[in-house]
Design an enzyme around this catalytic site. Structure first.
Site, short mmCIF file in Angstrom:
data_model
loop_
_atom_site.label_atom_id
_atom_site.label_comp_id
_atom_site.label_asym_id
_atom_site.label_seq_id
_atom_site.Cartn_x
_atom_site.Cartn_y
_atom_site.Cartn_z
N LYS A 198 40.82 36.23 35.60
CA LYS A 198 39.99 37.42 35.78
C LYS A 198 40.50 38.17 37.00
O LYS A 198 40.46 37.68 38.12
CB LYS A 198 38.52 37.03 35.97
CG LYS A 198 37.58 38.22 36.12
CD LYS A 198 36.14 37.77 36.23
CE LYS A 198 35.18 38.94 36.39
NZ LYS A 198 33.77 38.50 36.48
N LYS A 251 40.86 38.74 31.50
CA LYS A 251 40.03 39.92 31.72
C LYS A 251 40.61 40.71 32.89
O LYS A 251 40.81 40.13 33.96
CB LYS A 251 38.59 39.49 32.03
CG LYS A 251 37.63 40.66 32.25
CD LYS A 251 36.23 40.15 32.60
CE LYS A 251 35.28 41.34 32.79
NZ LYS A 251 33.93 40.91 33.19
#
Length: 326
Positions: A198, A251
């Site tokens: 992320k 992400k």
């Protein structure tokens, strides 16, 4: 002399193109994010995300039924509590908004897979993903004390009916901690979908409007990844796999398809890609202005995630894409 091989032969009709297509997108690839808020009859559109709403639990249930009828197998729940505190009580309390929403959805649509975002930023007054040193305005989260909050949150979500626990805070050791807590509480069969890679991305802006989780000071670069790093993503995935992750996630997705591809080559676990809010809102803005063909751009983008190696795609386009693919 013309070449013996003419690639255009296999592009001559839609049926032939479909026959030899290497990557096929289906509604079964999608996980649809939903934002739960207190109240009843609430459907408040997020200004920066046209078509995305903060929903009360009764409206969440209606959405869940529609999602399942469209052939989308899963949702992921984010919560916006009434009150916030430094202990992120709303995240781990058994009467928390995500817990209530998960229970309601599982009662109404038991076949739908409910993932619960396991993070703390929506529940703290400062908008960071855990405990902070008193007086520290840098946003440097205290890692190990925060793990205790994540343990409680994951177990509470599983008790409420969540099928998948999805820790997103990028704390070191969060997968191992949550796996241990779930096993100890009798949820050894509950999978973990870890936000393994992320990045500290500018593409998250509209989400923070939707989740009301914008940091009040500092930023999240001391715990989310540097956008310039790729080897680090492989290390994060390696650690999460060793700690017991069942699904790993990248992400954002659009600017990180190289990361999706590299991770897919290094693990046999399913790889999820999060088509984040900024990516969604850019497409919606261009489409609303008539600058692009929304359907074609969305389906091309989602197909590209799958082509890069994603097995699952978290996307706000899920309902529209499912209708277009039907």
């Amino acid at each position: 002399m013309f070449p013996t091989h003419r690639p255009r032969r296999l592009r001559s009709s839609e049926t032939l193109r479909r026959m030899v297509r290497e990557t096929t997108l289906t509604s079964a690839d999608f996980i649809y994010p939903l934002f739960a808020v207190p109240g009843e009859g609430v459907a408040k559109e997020v200004t920066s995300m046209p078509g995305v709403y903060q929903l009360s639990i009764d409206k969440i249930v209606e959405e869940a039924k529609e999602v399942y009828d469209l052939g989308i197998p899963s949702i992921i729940l984010f919560g916006i509590p009434t009150d916030k505190d430094n202990d992120a009580t709303g995240a781990w309390h058994d009467c928390g908004i995500v817990q209530k929403a998960a229970t309601a959805v599982k009662e109404a649509v038991p076949e739908l897979i409910v993932a619960a975002d396991t993070c703390l930023c929506e529940y703290t007054p400062h908008g960071h993903c855990g405990y902070l040193e008193v007086g520290d305005l840098s946003g440097r989260v205290l890692n190990d004390p925060t793990l205790e909050l994540l343990r409680k949150t994951a177990v509470s979500q599983a008790k409420a009916g969540a099928d998948i626990i999805a820790p997103s805070g990028m704390m070191d050791g969060f997968v191992a901690t949550i796996r241990d807590a779930l096993d100890e509480a009798g949820f050894s069969d509950t999978p973990i979908m870890a936000y393994s890679a992320k990045y500290a991305s500018a593409y998250y802006g509209p989400f923070r409007d939707a989740a009301e989780s914008t940091p009040q000071f500092g930023d999240r670069r001391t715990y989310q990844m540097d956008p310039g790093n790729s080897r680090e993503a492989l290390k994060e995935v390696e650690l999460d796999v060793a700690e017991g992750a069942d699904i790993v996630m990248v992400k954002p997705a659009l600017s990180y398809m190289d990361i999706i591809c590299r991770i897919k080559e290094t693990t046999d676990l399913p790889v999820a890609a999060y088509n984040v809010s900024g990516e969604y809102s850019m497409v919606k803005a261009a489409a609303l202005n008539g600058w692009i063909d929304e359907e074609r751009v969305v389906l091309e983008t989602l197909t590209s995630f799958k082509r890069a190696g994603a097995d699952l795609i978290l996307t706000y386009h899920a309902k529209d894409a499912a209708r277009w693919l039907a």
